[in-house]
Scaffold this active site. Structure first.
Site: not given
Ligand code: CP
Length: 306
Positions: A56, A84, A106, A134
């Site tokens: 997502r 590496k 991320r 998040h």
């Molecule tokens: N909600 C969410 O972060 O989903 P993904 O891990 O698919 O990005």
């Protein structure tokens, strides 16, 4: 937000958040149009660097950037020179040397984007760091709630599941309490740390799903993050589902117009039954759709001249 990117919800004021939500609302109708391409980020390059799996967040950030006219590049740890042995800082300095205008990242380690933001001039948008935050998920969750409720203030929001490992729960706690919502945390005792009750007088906890759901306006289910704790907190999917899985019968005690949310990916039969996931009061796919509008707003606000 403009100079350092977006690292979390915690440092934002309610006014900052409102501004992002207002801009997201502006982009919501665009998603259903045939011609979706805008030019406000034309000439900008956005790098998407994902050290953890994502469907997502990664896709919607990429779609958002493209709909605003930016050039995008997506890099995952697998297949890059991370394999590496290149360090995170060296990787980021290497990528920053190619002069992207922003980096969306991320990472499995809490605080990784904050650490890098101290060294890099390139704005960083946190797409999820470990168990910490998040931010764009909490923003799209708020936008989705506000599609169904007039205000966040005074709402009873039940967050149910693996709270201790959930960056989604933490970002939502910051956002919802800044706007005066009451938050009830629920899950097995090892997954709902007591210290979270000290987070705000608006936050309480219970280990009984029935109690959490009673009179709830919003029911937010969370994924059990087995990758972060192995299986020591959960004996089996069946047992977890028996005590903490959301089923149709639970919804009878919620408010009649309560909505059901889940950040995804969902595990049917562990956190949520298929009847509830596909139920008319489930807004799980609305959350996904709103993810694009929110990420367009965040990217757009990053560049003040636009
Ligand atoms: N909600 C969410 O972060 O989903 P993904 O891990 O698919 O990005």
């Amino acid at each position: 937000m403009q100079s350092r990117g977006l690292l979390g919800i915690e440092p934002l004021t309610a006014e900052d958040i409102q501004k992002i939500l207002d801009r997201s609302r502006f982009y919501q109708p665009l998603q259903a149009r045939t011609g979706k391409k805008l030019t406000s980020l034309s000439g900008k390059t956005i790098l998407h660097l994902f050290y953890e799996s994502s469907t997502r967040t990664r896709t919607s950030f990429e779609i958002a950037a493209k709909r605003l006219g930016a050039d995008t590049l997506s890099i995952t740890a697998k297949g890059s020179s991370v394999d590496k042995g290149e360090s995170l800082l060296d990787t980021m300095n290497t990528l920053a040397a190619m002069r992207p205008d922003a980096i969306v990242m991320r990472h499995a380690s809490s605080g990784a984007p904050h650490f890098l933001a101290r060294y890099l001039e390139t704005p960083i948008i946190n797409a999820g760091d470990g168990t910490h935050e998040h931010p764009t998920q909490a923003l799209l969750d708020a936008l989705t709630i506000l599609d169904h409720k007039p205000s966040l203030a005074g709402l009873r929001v039940a967050i149910i599941g693996d709270i201790v490992h959930s960056r989604v729960a933490r970002s939502n706690l910051h956002l919802l309490t800044k706007f005066g919502a009451q938050v009830v945390l629920c899950g097995p005792p090892p997954m709902v740390p007591k210290e979270l009750e000290r987070f705000s007088p608006l936050v309480s906890r219970t280990f009984r799903i029935e109690e959490a759901i009673t009179d709830a306006d919003v029911i937010m289910m969370l994924r059990v993050q087995l990758e972060r704790h192995g299986s020591y907190l959960v004996s089996s999917a069946n047992e977890y589902f028996r005590f903490y899985g959301l089923r149709l019968e639970h919804l009878k005690s919620a408010k009649p117009d309560a909505i059901v949310m889940h950040p995804g990916p969902i595990n049917r039969g562990r956190e949520i039954s298929s009847e509830v996931a596909d139920f008319p009061r489930s807004v799980i796919l609305n959350q996904v759709e709103n993810g694009v509008a929110v990420r367009m707003a965040v990217l757009d606000l990053l560049f003040p001249s636009n």
